[in-house]
Design a protein around this motif. Sequence first.
Motif, PDB file in Angstrom:
ATOM      1  N   GLU A  41       0.832  -1.196   0.000  1.00  0.00           N
ATOM      2  CA  GLU A  41       0.000   0.000   0.000  1.00  0.00           C
ATOM      3  C   GLU A  41       0.868   1.248   0.000  1.00  0.00           C
ATOM      4  OE1 GLU A  41      -3.516   2.352   0.284  1.00  0.00           O
ATOM      5  OE2 GLU A  41      -3.221   0.219  -0.187  1.00  0.00           O
ATOM      6  N   GLN A  73     -10.316   7.808   0.608  1.00  0.00           N
ATOM      7  CA  GLN A  73      -9.994   7.118  -0.636  1.00  0.00           C
ATOM      8  C   GLN A  73     -11.252   6.837  -1.449  1.00  0.00           C
ATOM      9  OE1 GLN A  73      -7.826   3.707   0.820  1.00  0.00           O
ATOM     10  NE2 GLN A  73      -5.832   4.729   0.573  1.00  0.00           N
ATOM     11  N   SER A  74     -12.336   6.487  -0.754  1.00  0.00           N
ATOM     12  CA  SER A  74     -13.597   6.243  -1.461  1.00  0.00           C
ATOM     13  C   SER A  74     -14.086   7.516  -2.142  1.00  0.00           C
ATOM     14  CB  SER A  74     -14.645   5.735  -0.477  1.00  0.00           C
ATOM     15  OG  SER A  74     -15.899   5.581  -1.109  1.00  0.00           O
ATOM     16  N   ARG A  75     -13.998   8.648  -1.437  1.00  0.00           N
ATOM     17  CA  ARG A  75     -14.423   9.913  -2.038  1.00  0.00           C
ATOM     18  C   ARG A  75     -13.505  10.292  -3.199  1.00  0.00           C
ATOM     19  NH1 ARG A  75     -17.487  14.321  -1.618  1.00  0.00           N
ATOM     20  NH2 ARG A  75     -16.581  16.348  -2.088  1.00  0.00           N
ATOM     21  N   ALA A  76     -12.211  10.031  -3.070  1.00  0.00           N
ATOM     22  CA  ALA A  76     -11.289  10.341  -4.152  1.00  0.00           C
ATOM     23  C   ALA A  76     -11.624   9.530  -5.405  1.00  0.00           C
ATOM     24  CB  ALA A  76      -9.844  10.078  -3.714  1.00  0.00           C
ATOM     25  N   ARG A  77     -11.988   8.256  -5.205  1.00  0.00           N
ATOM     26  CA  ARG A  77     -12.382   7.435  -6.355  1.00  0.00           C
ATOM     27  C   ARG A  77     -13.648   7.967  -7.005  1.00  0.00           C
ATOM     28  NH1 ARG A  77     -10.479   3.159  -2.976  1.00  0.00           N
ATOM     29  NH2 ARG A  77     -12.571   2.880  -2.115  1.00  0.00           N
ATOM     30  N   GLU A  78     -14.600   8.413  -6.174  1.00  0.00           N
ATOM     31  CA  GLU A  78     -15.826   8.973  -6.730  1.00  0.00           C
ATOM     32  C   GLU A  78     -15.539  10.255  -7.511  1.00  0.00           C
ATOM     33  OE1 GLU A  78     -18.294   9.434  -3.344  1.00  0.00           O
ATOM     34  OE2 GLU A  78     -18.835   7.310  -3.223  1.00  0.00           O
ATOM     35  N   ASP A  95     -12.763  10.943  -9.023  1.00  0.00           N
ATOM     36  CA  ASP A  95     -12.126  10.527 -10.274  1.00  0.00           C
ATOM     37  C   ASP A  95     -13.171  10.067 -11.289  1.00  0.00           C
ATOM     38  OD1 ASP A  95      -9.615  11.117  -9.342  1.00  0.00           O
ATOM     39  OD2 ASP A  95      -9.173   9.077  -8.661  1.00  0.00           O
ATOM     40  N   GLN A  96     -14.200   9.362 -10.798  1.00  0.00           N
ATOM     41  CA  GLN A  96     -15.254   8.921 -11.698  1.00  0.00           C
ATOM     42  C   GLN A  96     -16.016  10.104 -12.290  1.00  0.00           C
ATOM     43  OE1 GLN A  96     -16.017   5.829 -12.861  1.00  0.00           O
ATOM     44  NE2 GLN A  96     -14.118   5.212 -11.863  1.00  0.00           N
ATOM     45  N   TYR A 135     -20.690  16.690  -6.164  1.00  0.00           N
ATOM     46  CA  TYR A 135     -19.769  16.426  -7.254  1.00  0.00           C
ATOM     47  C   TYR A 135     -20.045  17.299  -8.473  1.00  0.00           C
ATOM     48  CZ  TYR A 135     -18.782  12.309  -4.457  1.00  0.00           C
ATOM     49  OH  TYR A 135     -18.446  11.468  -3.424  1.00  0.00           O
TER      50      TYR A 135
END
Length: 378
Positions: A12, A168-173, A175-176, A340
């Motif tokens: 990681e 990290q979950s928010r960062a992925r969202e 990015d989407q 978003y």
Amino acid sequence: MILGAWRRLWAEPRVPNAPARVWRDWLLVAVIVVSAVLEVALRKDVVWPVVALVMALGLAATMLWRRTRPLAMVVLTFGAVIVTSLVSAAVGTEQSVGLGTMVFVLVLGYALYRWGSGREIVIGTAIVLVSFALGISVDYTTLGEAAGAFIFMASPLVIGVSVRVVAQSRARELDQVRLREREQLARELHDTVAHHVSAMVIRAQAGRVVAAVRPEAAGEALAVIEAEGSRTLAEMRVLVGALRDGDDALLAPARTVSDLPSLSAADPRVAVRLSGELDELGPAVGAAVFRIAQESVTNAVRHSRGATRIIVAVTGSPDEVRCVVTDDGDTVFAPRSAGYGIVGMSERAALLGGSVAAAPGPSRGWVVEAVIPRTAVA
């Protein structure tokens, strides 16, 4: 399965863009220093007060680097605690050496799990556990108190992991959201290219048909084809590299500034004001202005409580296009700051060399302001 999880943890990476020192860090250090001095001055049962004070004051500085150097700060702090515990055990001290102020070391455990890499977390956890075990052995009372102390020590670590996972979950969202906006831009590029190329093909076919009767028509057709090709290449240069999926796009021009009055037709509260030089905007710029205005109006309609008027003002100048969307709703509830929509608008504007800003209005409502260069630069 366990071995695979261990390997993933070990590999990681660190959380990128860990914030550097801020004013709150200096305030925390000041609170620690003052608390340590007061504790030594007021308490009479402190073991080795000079050593305890020096250790607390010296380790307070670790708060300044806990995010950017989490493992180093854990090693320094808990290493000092381990050495002190070993020395106190060697001389037969019945109580642990240290101040209650030293509870700030738990913040380092949180920072390790929040910002550190997998390897740093594993190594740091081992050091923390050794320090905890030595502290319990020196100042052991009952099993219940030892379990309570372990839970108290582990709580910041669990919180750090939880915050990291959520971030990290928010960062992925996010990015989407950015990816979807890029895909939409790519579709619009597809539409623009298809539209212009279709016009070029039709003009070329017409030129061939009438060339035998009117030879000058071939030259006219070539001039039109050249102009259309130049415009198409300009748009492609702006948005080259934008991603899109494999879905087929409709062969229709993207919506642009001229379509903004439709926002007013859909909701009587919306007023559209167009001024300045808005002719001959590139398709990418026009589509971006429409998209930003549409998203801003949607946010205002959905989230602004008590809004009776939503104004979309678009002004064109020789260098840029400015789109300002304001409403007169309640500013107490501001979902746009946490949603978003602003991310997608900002991504689209940034791809064209522009910017988007959203903030509460001077009296009521919200203000979304976008500025996009007329000659967009990807």
